[in-house]
Scaffold this motif. Structure first.
Motif, PDB file in Angstrom:
ATOM      1  N   ARG A 289       1.023  -1.221   0.207  1.00  0.00           N
ATOM      2  CA  ARG A 289      -0.040  -0.074  -0.204  1.00  0.00           C
ATOM      3  C   ARG A 289       0.800   1.237   0.114  1.00  0.00           C
ATOM      4  O   ARG A 289       1.990   1.254   0.759  1.00  0.00           O
ATOM      5  N   ALA A 290       0.480   2.099  -0.967  1.00  0.00           N
ATOM      6  CA  ALA A 290       1.522   3.363  -0.873  1.00  0.00           C
ATOM      7  C   ALA A 290       0.548   4.608  -1.472  1.00  0.00           C
ATOM      8  O   ALA A 290      -0.622   4.530  -1.581  1.00  0.00           O
ATOM      9  N   ILE A 291       1.273   5.628  -1.266  1.00  0.00           N
ATOM     10  CA  ILE A 291       0.753   6.950  -1.866  1.00  0.00           C
ATOM     11  C   ILE A 291       1.580   7.157  -2.907  1.00  0.00           C
ATOM     12  O   ILE A 291       2.676   7.248  -3.197  1.00  0.00           O
ATOM     13  N   VAL A 292       0.775   7.510  -4.164  1.00  0.00           N
ATOM     14  CA  VAL A 292       1.532   7.361  -5.552  1.00  0.00           C
ATOM     15  C   VAL A 292       1.066   8.924  -6.259  1.00  0.00           C
ATOM     16  O   VAL A 292       0.140   9.436  -5.734  1.00  0.00           O
ATOM     17  N   ALA A 293       2.006   9.359  -6.812  1.00  0.00           N
ATOM     18  CA  ALA A 293       1.799  10.638  -7.485  1.00  0.00           C
ATOM     19  C   ALA A 293       2.410  10.750  -8.895  1.00  0.00           C
ATOM     20  O   ALA A 293       3.750  10.300  -9.152  1.00  0.00           O
ATOM     21  N   THR A 294       2.066  11.796  -9.666  1.00  0.00           N
ATOM     22  CA  THR A 294       2.779  12.044 -10.719  1.00  0.00           C
ATOM     23  C   THR A 294       2.328  13.409 -11.147  1.00  0.00           C
ATOM     24  O   THR A 294       1.449  14.139 -10.623  1.00  0.00           O
ATOM     25  N   GLY A 295       2.971  13.946 -12.282  1.00  0.00           N
ATOM     26  CA  GLY A 295       2.736  15.377 -13.031  1.00  0.00           C
ATOM     27  C   GLY A 295       3.527  16.266 -12.377  1.00  0.00           C
ATOM     28  O   GLY A 295       4.123  16.254 -11.150  1.00  0.00           O
ATOM     29  N   GLU A 296       3.740  17.329 -12.947  1.00  0.00           N
ATOM     30  CA  GLU A 296       4.357  18.784 -12.516  1.00  0.00           C
ATOM     31  C   GLU A 296       3.641  19.717 -12.424  1.00  0.00           C
ATOM     32  O   GLU A 296       2.692  19.948 -13.084  1.00  0.00           O
ATOM     33  N   PHE A 300       0.002  18.011 -11.244  1.00  0.00           N
ATOM     34  CA  PHE A 300       0.030  17.265  -9.926  1.00  0.00           C
ATOM     35  C   PHE A 300      -0.923  16.386  -9.745  1.00  0.00           C
ATOM     36  O   PHE A 300      -1.927  16.907  -9.679  1.00  0.00           O
ATOM     37  N   ARG A 301      -0.890  15.070  -9.437  1.00  0.00           N
ATOM     38  CA  ARG A 301      -1.901  14.429  -8.973  1.00  0.00           C
ATOM     39  C   ARG A 301      -1.465  13.407  -8.027  1.00  0.00           C
ATOM     40  O   ARG A 301      -0.293  12.805  -8.148  1.00  0.00           O
ATOM     41  N   ALA A 302      -2.069  12.923  -6.911  1.00  0.00           N
ATOM     42  CA  ALA A 302      -1.640  12.208  -5.863  1.00  0.00           C
ATOM     43  C   ALA A 302      -3.004  11.125  -5.302  1.00  0.00           C
ATOM     44  O   ALA A 302      -3.887  11.718  -5.247  1.00  0.00           O
ATOM     45  N   ALA A 303      -2.898   9.917  -5.091  1.00  0.00           N
ATOM     46  CA  ALA A 303      -3.945   9.062  -4.496  1.00  0.00           C
ATOM     47  C   ALA A 303      -3.074   7.935  -3.803  1.00  0.00           C
ATOM     48  O   ALA A 303      -1.897   7.816  -4.102  1.00  0.00           O
ATOM     49  N   GLY A 323      -6.145   4.885 -12.732  1.00  0.00           N
ATOM     50  CA  GLY A 323      -7.121   5.757 -13.155  1.00  0.00           C
ATOM     51  C   GLY A 323      -7.250   6.984 -12.529  1.00  0.00           C
ATOM     52  O   GLY A 323      -7.391   7.962 -13.191  1.00  0.00           O
ATOM     53  N   ALA A 324      -6.955   6.835 -11.298  1.00  0.00           N
ATOM     54  CA  ALA A 324      -6.796   8.281 -10.458  1.00  0.00           C
ATOM     55  C   ALA A 324      -5.943   9.388 -10.747  1.00  0.00           C
ATOM     56  O   ALA A 324      -6.172  10.389 -10.894  1.00  0.00           O
ATOM     57  N   LEU A 325      -4.595   8.556 -11.078  1.00  0.00           N
ATOM     58  CA  LEU A 325      -3.663   9.465 -11.528  1.00  0.00           C
ATOM     59  C   LEU A 325      -3.662   9.719 -12.962  1.00  0.00           C
ATOM     60  O   LEU A 325      -2.882  10.579 -13.649  1.00  0.00           O
ATOM     61  N   LYS A 326      -4.412   9.049 -13.902  1.00  0.00           N
ATOM     62  CA  LYS A 326      -4.524   9.160 -15.452  1.00  0.00           C
ATOM     63  C   LYS A 326      -3.190   8.821 -16.003  1.00  0.00           C
ATOM     64  O   LYS A 326      -2.567   9.767 -16.816  1.00  0.00           O
ATOM     65  N   VAL A 327      -2.438   7.826 -15.606  1.00  0.00           N
ATOM     66  CA  VAL A 327      -1.176   7.371 -16.166  1.00  0.00           C
ATOM     67  C   VAL A 327      -1.488   6.013 -16.806  1.00  0.00           C
ATOM     68  O   VAL A 327      -2.455   5.273 -16.770  1.00  0.00           O
ATOM     69  N   ALA A 328      -0.308   5.584 -17.546  1.00  0.00           N
ATOM     70  CA  ALA A 328      -0.346   4.425 -18.236  1.00  0.00           C
ATOM     71  C   ALA A 328       1.325   3.629 -18.059  1.00  0.00           C
ATOM     72  O   ALA A 328       1.965   4.632 -17.918  1.00  0.00           O
ATOM     73  N   ASP A 331       4.683   5.938 -18.103  1.00  0.00           N
ATOM     74  CA  ASP A 331       4.592   7.305 -17.474  1.00  0.00           C
ATOM     75  C   ASP A 331       5.565   6.851 -16.101  1.00  0.00           C
ATOM     76  O   ASP A 331       5.753   5.792 -15.819  1.00  0.00           O
ATOM     77  N   VAL A 332       5.960   8.144 -15.612  1.00  0.00           N
ATOM     78  CA  VAL A 332       6.677   8.167 -14.412  1.00  0.00           C
ATOM     79  C   VAL A 332       5.793   8.393 -13.016  1.00  0.00           C
ATOM     80  O   VAL A 332       5.128   9.382 -13.205  1.00  0.00           O
ATOM     81  N   ILE A 333       6.055   7.627 -12.181  1.00  0.00           N
ATOM     82  CA  ILE A 333       5.269   8.239 -10.856  1.00  0.00           C
ATOM     83  C   ILE A 333       6.322   8.310  -9.680  1.00  0.00           C
ATOM     84  O   ILE A 333       7.640   7.533  -9.756  1.00  0.00           O
ATOM     85  N   TRP A 334       6.023   9.036  -8.493  1.00  0.00           N
ATOM     86  CA  TRP A 334       6.749   8.998  -7.423  1.00  0.00           C
ATOM     87  C   TRP A 334       5.883   8.348  -6.297  1.00  0.00           C
ATOM     88  O   TRP A 334       4.597   8.451  -6.552  1.00  0.00           O
ATOM     89  N   SER A 335       6.406   7.664  -5.395  1.00  0.00           N
ATOM     90  CA  SER A 335       5.612   7.047  -4.476  1.00  0.00           C
ATOM     91  C   SER A 335       6.195   6.947  -2.969  1.00  0.00           C
ATOM     92  O   SER A 335       7.703   6.944  -2.999  1.00  0.00           O
ATOM     93  N   VAL A 336       5.528   6.741  -1.963  1.00  0.00           N
ATOM     94  CA  VAL A 336       6.131   6.264  -0.811  1.00  0.00           C
ATOM     95  C   VAL A 336       4.980   5.215  -0.055  1.00  0.00           C
ATOM     96  O   VAL A 336       4.049   5.341  -0.533  1.00  0.00           O
TER      97      VAL A 336
END
Length: 338
Positions: A289-296, A300-303, A323-328, A331-336
Motif C-alpha cells: 500500500r502506497a501513496i502514488v503521485a505524478t505530474g508537474e 500534479f495528482r496524488a492518490a 485511473g486516479a492518476l490518469k497514467v499508463a 509514465d513516471v510516478i513518485w511514491s512512498v
C-alpha cells in the motif's frame, strides 16, 4: 470510491469557501472570506504557471477531489518561502537563569521572545478535511502528498520546512493564550485579530506588540496552561509530523500559542523516500500500500494505491490508482509506502 489530490483551480473557490466556514477559527491560511481565498487561488495559479525551477515566493493550493462525483472534500497548501511579503513572527520559548551568591539561590525564568527566526523556511499548512470524510485515511493522504510534491519540485523549496499547529481554542471560539498575552495590548478579541491577520497579514503585530520578552510566570493560569499545546483536533496531525521527522523546538504561534514544528527538508521521511520510477504495468492485484503521485506543477495528482517495485527498477501499480492518476505504462510516478 477513489479520491485524488490535484492542483486547485479558480473554480474551486466555492467548495474551499464552504470548508473554510467549517474550521471554527484559528486557521489563518484558510479564512472564510471569498476575497482572501480568491487572492490565494490567483497566487497559486501564478505559482503553478512559473517555469523557473528555483526558490521563489510561491504558494501552492491543492484540493482533494472525489474522482467519481467531482466534489472537492479537502484542501492543503504549501509556501515555498515564508516572511517575504511581511515578517514571519513567532514566539520562542527560552529560559533565563540567574544566581544570587548572597542568597545562594538560582532562579530559572521562562520567557516568550518575539522572533523572526523561521523567516525563509518553507511551510506546509492550510490542511482541512471535510468533516464528512474523516475516515479512510484521507487526512494522511492530504498531509503526506505535500511531501511528494516537495520531492518532485525540490528546487522550489527551502532547506528547512515548518508546520504550524492550531493552539487551544475554547468553546466560545476564543484563545486563552491570546487573552493572556497579546490581547492585553491590542484591544481586539482573538477572533478579530485572527481574521484581520488572515486577510491583511500580521504587520500590525510588529507595529503594536511590545518587543520585550514576556515572563511566563506573570501570565494567568489559563494562558500558561496552553503554551505549546495543539488543539485536540490537531493531536493526530502532530503525531504525523513527528513520524515524518518534525520536532517542536520551542517556537509558538503568536496568536494562539500552538506549537510550530520544524524539520530539515531533505530529512523529512516522505521527501527522502520518494523516488521517480517508470510504470511497467497497471494491473497489479496485490502489492504494498502506497501513496502514488505524478505530474508537474498544475498537472500534479496524488492518490492511494498499491505498488510493486521490480528488480529492474520499474514499478507496477493497480488499475484504480492508474485511473486516479490518469497514467499508463511508460509514465513516471513518485511514491512512498503508506
Amino acid at each position: 470510491m477513489t479520491f485524488a489530490l490535484r492542483a486547485a483551480r479558480t473554480d474551486d473557490l466555492e467548495p474551499i469557501y464552504e470548508m473554510a466556514k467549517l474550521t471554527g477559527g484559528g486557521f489563518t491560511n484558510l479564512p472564510p472570506d471569498r476575497d482572501a481565498l480568491t487572492a490565494k487561488l490567483a497566487r497559486a495559479d501564478a505559482a503553478f504557471a512559473r517555469r523557473e525551477d528555483e526558490l521563489g515566493d510561491d504558494q501552492f493550493v491543492l484540493v482533494l477531489e472525489n474522482t467519481a462525483s467531482g466534489e472537492v472534500r479537502g484542501t492543503c497548501q504549501l509556501f515555498t518561502q515564508v516572511g517575504q511579503q511581511w515578517p514571519f513572527y513567532s514566539y520562542r520559548l527560552t529560559t533565563l537563569t540567574q544566581h544570587s551568591q548572597e542568597l545562594d539561590r538560582t532562579v530559572r525564568a521562562e520567557l516568550l521572545s518575539l522572533v523572526t527566526d523561521l523567516e525563509g523556511c518553507s511551510e506546509v499548512g492550510g490542511l482541512f478535511l471535510h468533516p464528512g470524510e474523516r475516515a479512510g485515511g484521507l487526512g494522511l493522504l492530504l498531509a503526506r502528498s505535500r511531501y511528494l510534491f516537495i520531492a518532485m519540485h525540490r528546487r522550489r523549496f527551502a532547506d528547512r520546512v515548518l508546520a504550524e499547529l492550531r493552539g487551544i481554542i475554547d468553546e466560545r471560539g476564543g484563545s486563552p493564550f491570546w487573552d493572556g498575552v497579546a490581547g492585553r495590548f491590542f484591544g481586539m478579541s482573538f477572533q478579530e485579530a485572527d481574521y484581520f491577520n488572515a486577510i491583511n497579514g500580521n504587520q500590525f503585530i510588529a507595529d503594536l506588540m511590545p518587543k520585550h520578552p514576556v515572563y511566563i510566570a506573570m501570565l494567568d493560569d489559563d494562558a500558561r496552561s496552553v503554551i505549546g499545546l495543539p488543539h485536540p483536533s490537531g493531536r493526530a496531525a502532530m503525531k504525523m509530523l513527528e513520524n515524518e521527522g518534525f520536532a517542536y523546538e520551542g517556537y509558538l504561534d503568536i496568536f494562539d500559542g500552538g506549537p510550530t514544528m520544524t524539520a530539515r527538508t531533505d530529512r523529512v521521511k516522505s521527501v527522502a523516500a520518494a523516488k521517480p520510477l517508470e510504470i511497467e504495468r497497471c494491473d497489479l492485484d496485490y502489492g504494498e500500500r502506497a501513496i502514488v503521485a505524478t505530474g508537474e506543477l498544475e498537472g500534479f495528482r496524488a492518490a492511494y494505491g498499491m505498488r510493486e517495485i521490480t528488480p529492474e527498477g520499474t514499478v507496477a501499480i493497480d488499475q484504480a490508482a492508474a485511473g486516479a492518476l490518469k497514467v499508463a505504462p511508460g509514465d513516471v510516478i513518485w511514491s512512498v509506502a503508506r
